[in-house]
Design an enzyme around this catalytic site. Structure first.
Site, PDB file in Angstrom:
ATOM      1  N   ASN A  17       0.864  -1.163   0.004  1.00 17.82           N
ATOM      2  CA  ASN A  17      -0.077   0.083  -0.114  1.00 17.82           C
ATOM      3  C   ASN A  17       0.886   1.233   0.068  1.00 17.82           C
ATOM      4  O   ASN A  17       2.004   1.081  -0.095  1.00 17.82           O
ATOM      5  CB  ASN A  17      -0.960  -0.003   1.237  1.00 17.82           C
ATOM      6  CG  ASN A  17      -0.393  -0.008   2.590  1.00 17.82           C
ATOM      7  OD1 ASN A  17       1.036   0.361   2.637  1.00 17.82           O
ATOM      8  ND2 ASN A  17      -0.754  -0.488   3.571  1.00 17.82           N
ATOM      9  N   ILE A  18       0.103   2.373  -0.139  1.00 23.53           N
ATOM     10  CA  ILE A  18       0.857   3.712  -0.064  1.00 23.53           C
ATOM     11  C   ILE A  18       1.765   4.132   0.803  1.00 23.53           C
ATOM     12  O   ILE A  18       2.918   4.531   0.762  1.00 23.53           O
ATOM     13  CB  ILE A  18       0.054   4.878  -0.499  1.00 23.53           C
ATOM     14  CG1 ILE A  18      -0.845   5.077   0.794  1.00 23.53           C
ATOM     15  CG2 ILE A  18      -0.809   4.747  -1.852  1.00 23.53           C
ATOM     16  CD1 ILE A  18      -1.811   6.335   0.692  1.00 23.53           C
TER      17      ILE A  18
ATOM     18  N   CYS B 130      -7.682  -2.559  -6.378  1.00 23.69           N
ATOM     19  CA  CYS B 130      -7.385  -2.689  -5.246  1.00 23.69           C
ATOM     20  C   CYS B 130      -8.250  -2.260  -4.010  1.00 23.69           C
ATOM     21  O   CYS B 130      -9.071  -2.795  -3.818  1.00 23.69           O
ATOM     22  CB  CYS B 130      -6.188  -1.751  -5.094  1.00 23.69           C
ATOM     23  SG  CYS B 130      -6.258  -0.071  -5.697  1.00 23.69           S
ATOM     24  N   SER B 131      -7.885  -1.223  -3.032  1.00 24.39           N
ATOM     25  CA  SER B 131      -8.828  -0.879  -2.206  1.00 24.39           C
ATOM     26  C   SER B 131      -9.963   0.048  -3.161  1.00 24.39           C
ATOM     27  O   SER B 131     -11.000  -0.331  -2.898  1.00 24.39           O
ATOM     28  CB  SER B 131      -8.186  -0.211  -0.902  1.00 24.39           C
ATOM     29  OG  SER B 131      -7.326  -1.169  -0.254  1.00 24.39           O
TER      30      SER B 131
ATOM     31  N   GLY C 120      -9.304   1.464  -5.622  1.00 22.47           N
ATOM     32  CA  GLY C 120      -8.975   1.576  -7.094  1.00 22.47           C
ATOM     33  C   GLY C 120      -8.594   2.906  -7.746  1.00 22.47           C
ATOM     34  O   GLY C 120      -8.675   3.115  -8.855  1.00 22.47           O
ATOM     35  N   TRP C 121      -7.580   3.573  -7.047  1.00 26.14           N
ATOM     36  CA  TRP C 121      -7.135   4.933  -7.666  1.00 26.14           C
ATOM     37  C   TRP C 121      -5.632   4.986  -7.548  1.00 26.14           C
ATOM     38  O   TRP C 121      -5.030   5.802  -8.020  1.00 26.14           O
ATOM     39  CB  TRP C 121      -7.969   6.087  -7.251  1.00 26.14           C
ATOM     40  CG  TRP C 121      -7.807   6.310  -5.794  1.00 26.14           C
ATOM     41  CD1 TRP C 121      -6.891   5.867  -4.660  1.00 26.14           C
ATOM     42  CD2 TRP C 121      -9.014   6.744  -5.282  1.00 26.14           C
ATOM     43  NE1 TRP C 121      -7.363   6.138  -3.653  1.00 26.14           N
ATOM     44  CE2 TRP C 121      -8.412   6.756  -3.737  1.00 26.14           C
ATOM     45  CE3 TRP C 121     -10.279   7.442  -5.396  1.00 26.14           C
ATOM     46  CZ2 TRP C 121      -9.237   7.213  -2.503  1.00 26.14           C
ATOM     47  CZ3 TRP C 121     -10.862   7.788  -4.319  1.00 26.14           C
ATOM     48  CH2 TRP C 121     -10.527   7.661  -3.026  1.00 26.14           C
TER      49      TRP C 121
ATOM     50  N   ARG D  77      -1.876  12.688  -2.949  1.00 26.02           N
ATOM     51  CA  ARG D  77      -0.629  11.955  -3.233  1.00 26.02           C
ATOM     52  C   ARG D  77       0.636  12.699  -3.352  1.00 26.02           C
ATOM     53  O   ARG D  77       1.741  12.198  -2.941  1.00 26.02           O
ATOM     54  CB  ARG D  77      -0.868  10.881  -4.504  1.00 26.02           C
ATOM     55  CG  ARG D  77      -1.923   9.902  -4.307  1.00 26.02           C
ATOM     56  CD  ARG D  77      -1.522   8.910  -3.455  1.00 26.02           C
ATOM     57  NE  ARG D  77      -2.633   7.980  -2.962  1.00 26.02           N
ATOM     58  CZ  ARG D  77      -3.362   8.271  -1.960  1.00 26.02           C
ATOM     59  NH1 ARG D  77      -3.346   9.164  -1.239  1.00 26.02           N
ATOM     60  NH2 ARG D  77      -4.621   7.345  -1.984  1.00 26.02           N
TER      61      ARG D  77
END
Lengths: 661, 476
Positions: A275-276, A338-339, A341-342, A384
């Site tokens: 994850n990020i 993903c979670s 989706g971005w 981000r």
């Protein structure tokens, strides 16, 4: 301006981080938009400009006898090490920058004051350069199975999706809305890429709200509609790009992943991209390694491995390869999520598209790809990349990783990309710079509300204007690497992952190769082109002098042979409407040929666009004298010997070009 | 069985070389059951009819290569003539003409003018294997020089040798007064060496000479490093998580970094500080040559041309007595316990590749040349890398009995493979970056068989295409 405590500090020393070179003395200026360091050296007065939005962190270190050290780290990996003589000045600069580097509202960003002196029309043109409807048309959508749905008009269903979403025809508004209610942030499955050859598609969404046992009939119908839109395959893949453990943990929160028992004919697959937060700290660790002072080879390699960065890059590429294979080789559609989706979904979908479709490996195509999978589908650029002051936990180098994946592929396939490394570096820079409106905000809805297109400029237009700087001289459109799908070897393929010093150490010029092959080759190419043009002028002058009738002379044949050797350059210049995938080099002057062949049907279908480029050729064929005026077209003398060359060829490919144009 | 069944090809284009002074005859060669015919065409008088039974011997010679070419390509005194153009302070000594003074040196050596052959012979006795200090590079821009030798036989009781000191004193007198001994071993290794009779130049005995230790790996550890690297590169079970630490564990890139650093130091000393450099390790046939040859490549634009590189290899590796036979007996896969094997030469080629990556326009030869040289050093139909020294090559008559690799590589058909199409002569020194970020694994060699070769090949061909297109335009 009210945030600038001191606009100018003199006698500041700029230290060289990597070498033991003497520091440079200069003056530091703070402006509303930039930090500027001007060196005192009278001959050069070299200037270093740094946009406030590029600043990632400012660190004030303990004062020493020499002054007060200030460390400015930038998001483009530049690090400025300054020493300010007076503590008080240093503090003022520090406080000012802290505020300047963290704007709180969009209007403070540079793009709202940036003025490249374009008139209104040019600016509007710039925003039209990348057109996603055109792009889906290029993919062959709408067709019998897929169409453009207006279900998200006014962002009624999902506020982070674009208004234009492409879904299976058989998915009714009822199904879509139902499905969206069963997905995180209502990000329902929508089309990202469609493969004309196999009818297989890549769709994307967020995770389902399945918890431990929840089901949603509409969501199941939605997936079925996607699978049925590809009649050639009796199943589809659902790819969850998260590690299995993360996905399972989400189930406790009422989210999770698709249960194979509930969805007919799906094959479920975890990919395991972190994850990020993991990615953010991985980059942090790698940058620490980059900043080491004269590290040993072991320090560097161990540090790089411990950061895990290359491992993550490989995971993303592997996911892309898996999907590209499913679509191209198995002919099976894939739904990726993903979670939300971005992030990971955007990475994986765009890598897969890049592998599948040579169009995305061109300059224009790459812009379209980023616009499609990142900008339009609501990748949160603001959060981000920290455009506005916000939660530091939201910051993560998601698109940086995508750009690096592209670079790793470029290193492996040197002839497959139309653009060069500089292009990627430039894009990275401007994702953070906020000089253009293209990457602003978190989604299309926000951009529309801010009227970005009216108030800022498009980055793509800026790139396109300077495209000559970003060309890869080794690229060949007709090249085997450029055609078809890219197949990076999967195992063992550790070796292909290299540290990208051209990105992360790009301001340490001494570490970079001292000579540029790209620049050299571009210069050679330019020279070649000039010589050819000169040659053409001379040829035509010769013709005039001799007044030779239409019959062929050996002298005239040479230029055409010379031209046909280098189709890559010429194919892109005439009639821009041609789909590059079809227009192999030998078709470059196709419009001019058809009439002389007497191929009436195809000649009739000539559109205006094609006529424009064919006209000069026609005149050149019929009238030798006018050749000189037709230089811009670059093929008049070449056209003469074409009919004979053509006679054996099948005219069909030409027709196809006209029909699609 | 019919005779005609033995004929594999009935006809071929051929060139008949009748003998000296006469023009060759071009024609078609035909083989029939009983005759060999060569006809130049209709009614030409000189048709050849040869009864097959008349053929006494058939010999197939390698294409366009002739024995003995090698000697003409890189004559041993060529280097001296180049130096003599610049200065008359150095002379060509034939003290080693019978390989008596030093078995691993060539017969012709360049030494200071004022030093007689008997001084050299004495100095040789004070140096391991007789390798007394000789000139290997003259830096034209400021007249400083680089010499190489083996270690002095100082021993535990710190012996001295007046002639050896005289020789190095003479060098300083010619080359600016300051000198630097670059010892490719650590200070501890030198201590160890003293016990077995070796050592290094004592400060008191050689006034004006400073000493610097730059330990470079050689011998067994280097071979191990090579073996481990090749293992890692071909290990299919290796995951990305462990790849970098495995790469580090091989230590090969560390050796590359250390070697380039040492070579840069030597080059910097000459170019920037104007000091004379003497390089040696123990025997002076391995790491010593690594440093001296790389330093020349960094400083001297001539070494970066195709022919200059070949003569550098010939001079600094082959004639300088790098024991190719021993070092390259086995490569990385050999199960045999290595005795003398060590990829010192390969390490040199890797460093050259790193240079070519950082300065892609400045070397006239491409990666293909480095790969070719690497292959021939380990296995070759040519005699160039045969034997361990000039003496052995002389005894085996290598030069008259084998073909030279260089004449094969210089054929025009090899051009596209070996030459760098974007070469642009660069008169400046090439200072490479030795930061870990700037050094890469040489994929073209170590991953040659594990990655698909097409992309790199296509890129190379495309490079050639772009450049030759321009050449074509020029000639039109």
């Amino acid at each position: 301006m009210e945030h600038i405590r001191t606009p100018k500090v003199e006698n500041v020393r700029l230290m060289d981080r990597t070498s033991s070179k003497k520091p440079v003395l200069g003056t530091l200026y703070l402006t509303a938009t930039h930090v500027i360091f001007v060196e005192n050296v009278p001959e050069t007065r070299k200037e270093t400009w740094i946009l406030h939005s590029e600043i990632s962190s400012i660190e004030k270190q303990a004062t020493t006898a020499g002054g007060c050290p200030l460390l400015i780290r930038c998001k483009n990996f530049q690090v400025l090490h300054l020493v300010v003589p007076q503590e008080r000045d240093c503090q003022d600069v520090y406080i000012s920058l802290l505020r300047l580097a963290r704007p709180v509202k969009y209007e403070e960003l540079f793009c709202f004051s940036f003025n490249p002196k374009l008139d209104k029309e040019e600016r509007e043109q710039g925003w039209k350069l990348v057109d996603l409807r055109e792009e889906y048309k290029r993919m062959g959508i709408p067709n019998s199975c897929w169409h453009l749905s207006d279900v998200n008009r006014d962002y009624r269903v999902c506020d982070s999706y674009p208004t234009d979403v492409y879904v299976p025809r058989s998915a009714t508004a009822h199904i879509i809305v139902g499905s969206s209610k069963f997905r995180s942030r209502r990000r329902f499955p929508a089309l990202s890429y469609y493969c004309k050859d196999t009818n297989a598609s890549i769709c994307r969404s967020s995770q389902p709200l399945s918890g431990f046992s929840a089901r949603c009939l509409e969501d199941e119908q939605m997936l079925q509609a996607i699978r049925r839109a590809n009649p050639g395959s009796d199943f589809m893949y659902v790819v969850d790009t998260r590690p299995k453990l993360n996905a399972m943990a989400n189930r406790a929160a009422g989210k999770g992943y698709e249960n194979e028992d509930n969805y007919a004919n799906i094959k479920f697959q975890f990919i395991g991209i972190e994850n990020i937060h993991v990615m953010r700290s991985s980059l942090q660790k790698m940058l620490e390694v980059c900043e080491l002072r004269s590290p040993s080879m072991s320090d560097f390699l161990w540090g790089l491995e411990n950061s895990g960065w290359l491992k993550h890059i490989k995971a993303i590429l592997d996911a892309g390869v898996f999907i590209a294979k499913a679509v191209a080789e198995e002919g099976t559609s894939v739904l990726v999520h993903c979670s939300d989706g971005w992030d990971r979904t955007a990475q994986v979908c765009s890598v897969a598209s890049l592998l599948l479709d040579p169009h995305y490996r061109t300059l224009k195509g790459f812009m379209v790809l980023i616009e499609k999978d990142w900008i339009s589908f609501g990748h949160k650029f603001n959060h981000r990349y920290g455009h506005l002051d916000g939660d530091p936990k939201e910051i993560s180098p998601v698109i940086d990783q995508f750009l690096e994946c592209v670079w790793q592929l470029m290193e492996q396939f040197p002839c497959a990309f139309e653009f060069n490394e500089r292009f990627l570096v430039h894009i990275q820079h401007h994702i953070y710079s906020c000089q253009f409106g293209t990457f602003l905000c978190n989604n299309q809805k926000e951009r529309q509300e801010l009227r970005i297109q009216e108030r800022t400029h498009s980055f793509w237009a800026h790139l396109w204007k300077n495209r000559a700087d970003y060309l890869n001289p080794l690229f060949r459109e007709d090249h085997s690497q450029a055609r078809g799908i890219l197949r990076p070897p999967t195992s063992p393929c550790n070796f292909m992952y290299k540290f990208w010093s051209g990105m992360y150490n790009r301001f340490e010029k001494g570490m970079q190769p001292r000579q540029s092959v790209t620049d050299y080759l571009m210069a050679v190419k330019e020279e070649t082109q000039q010589l050819e043009e000169e040659l053409q002028i001379l040829e035509e002058r010769l013709e005039k002098i001799h007044k030779i009738p239409l019959s062929q002379t050996p002298g005239k044949r040479e230029p055409s042979a010379l031209q046909s050797k280098r189709p890559g350059l010429l194919a892109s210049t005439p009639s821009g409407g041609n789909p590059p995938a079809d227009s192999g080099g030998h078709l470059k002057s196709s419009p001019s040929r058809s009439p002389s062949q007497g191929d009436d049907d195809s000649a009739l279908i000539l559109t205006q666009e094609n006529l424009k480029s064919s006209d000069p050729d026609l005149s050149a064929n019929s009238d030798q004298e006018s050749g000189v005026e037709d230089l811009s077209c670059r093929s008049p003398s070449g056209g003469e010997c074409l009919p004979s060359e053509d006679s054996g060829k099948d005219p069909d490919p030409d027709e196809a070009v006209f029909l699609t144009a | 069985m019919e005779f005609s069944e033995l004929i594999r090809t009935g006809r071929a284009e051929a060139l008949l070389l009748p003998g000296p002074g006469q023009p060759p005859v071009r024609g078609t060669l035909c083989i029939t059951s009983h005759h060999l015919l060569l006809s130049a065409g209709h009614g030409s008088p000189g048709d050849l009819w040869l009864l097959l039974r008349n053929v006494d011997a058939v010999e197939k010679r390698p294409q366009s290569l002739r024995l003995g070419d090698a000697a003409n390509l890189h004559p041993p005194d060529h280097f001296y003539q180049q130096v003599a153009l610049q200065t008359d302070a150095w002379r060509l000594s034939a003290v080693n003409r019978d390989f008596d003074v030093c078995a691993s040196y060539p017969p012709a050596l360049v030494v200071p003018v004022g030093i007689g052959d008997e001084v050299l012979a004495r100095s040789a006795r004070f140096r391991q294997g007789g390798r007394f200090p000789v000139l290997c590079y003259y830096h034209t821009t400021n007249g400083t020089v680089m010499l190489r030798s083996s270690q002095p036989l100082q021993g535990a009781n710190r012996r001295r040798c007046a002639e050896d000191e005289e020789l190095l004193r003479a060098v300083l007198a010619l080359g600016g007064g300051r000198g630097l001994v670059l010892d490719t071993r650590s200070a501890q290794a030198v201590q160890q060496a003293r016990i077995t009779g070796g050592g290094t130049e004592a400060k008191a005995a050689y006034p004006g000479w400073k000493r610097l230790h730059r330990p470079l790996e050689r011998g067994r550890p280097l071979q191990d490093s090579f073996v481990r690297l090749v293992e890692a590169c071909t290990d299919p079970s290796l995951s990305m998580d462990r790849w970098l630490s495995r790469l580090d564990g091989c230590r090969w890139l560390t050796h590359v970094k250390e070697t380039l650093t040492a070579a840069c130091l030597a080059a910097q000393g000459m170019d920037r500080e104007g000091v004379c450099i003497l390089v040696h390790g123990a025997e002076g046939t391995d790491t010593t040559l690594l440093v001296t040859s790389l330093a020349q490549l960094i400083l001297d634009p001539k070494c970066r041309t195709m022919s200059g590189f070949q003569s550098l290899l010939e001079r600094e590796w082959i004639q300088a007595g790098h024991p190719f036979q021993q070092r390259c007996a086995h490569s990385a896969y050999a199960q045999a316990r290595p005795k003398h094997e060590a990829p010192v030469f390969l390490l040199f080629l890797d460093c050259v590749w790193q240079l070519s990556r950082q300065f892609p326009l400045s070397l006239e030869f491409g990666e293909g040349m480095l790969l070719a040289v690497f292959e021939h050093a380990y296995a070759s139909p040519f005699g160039t890398f045969l034997c361990n020294s000039e003496k052995e090559r002389y005894l085996c008559e290598v030069k008259t009995k084998t073909h030279s690799l260089w004449s094969s590589l210089n054929q025009s058909k090899e051009r596209r493979r070996l030459r760098n199409p974007i070469y642009t002569p660069n008169p400046l020194a090439l200072w490479p970056s030795v930061e870990p970020q700037s050094l890469q694994l040489w994929a073209g060699l170590f991953l040659r068989w594990t990655r698909p070769p097409e992309p790199a090949q296509e890129a190379w061909e495309q490079l050639w295409r772009i450049v030759t297109e321009q050449e074509g335009g020029d000639t039109l």
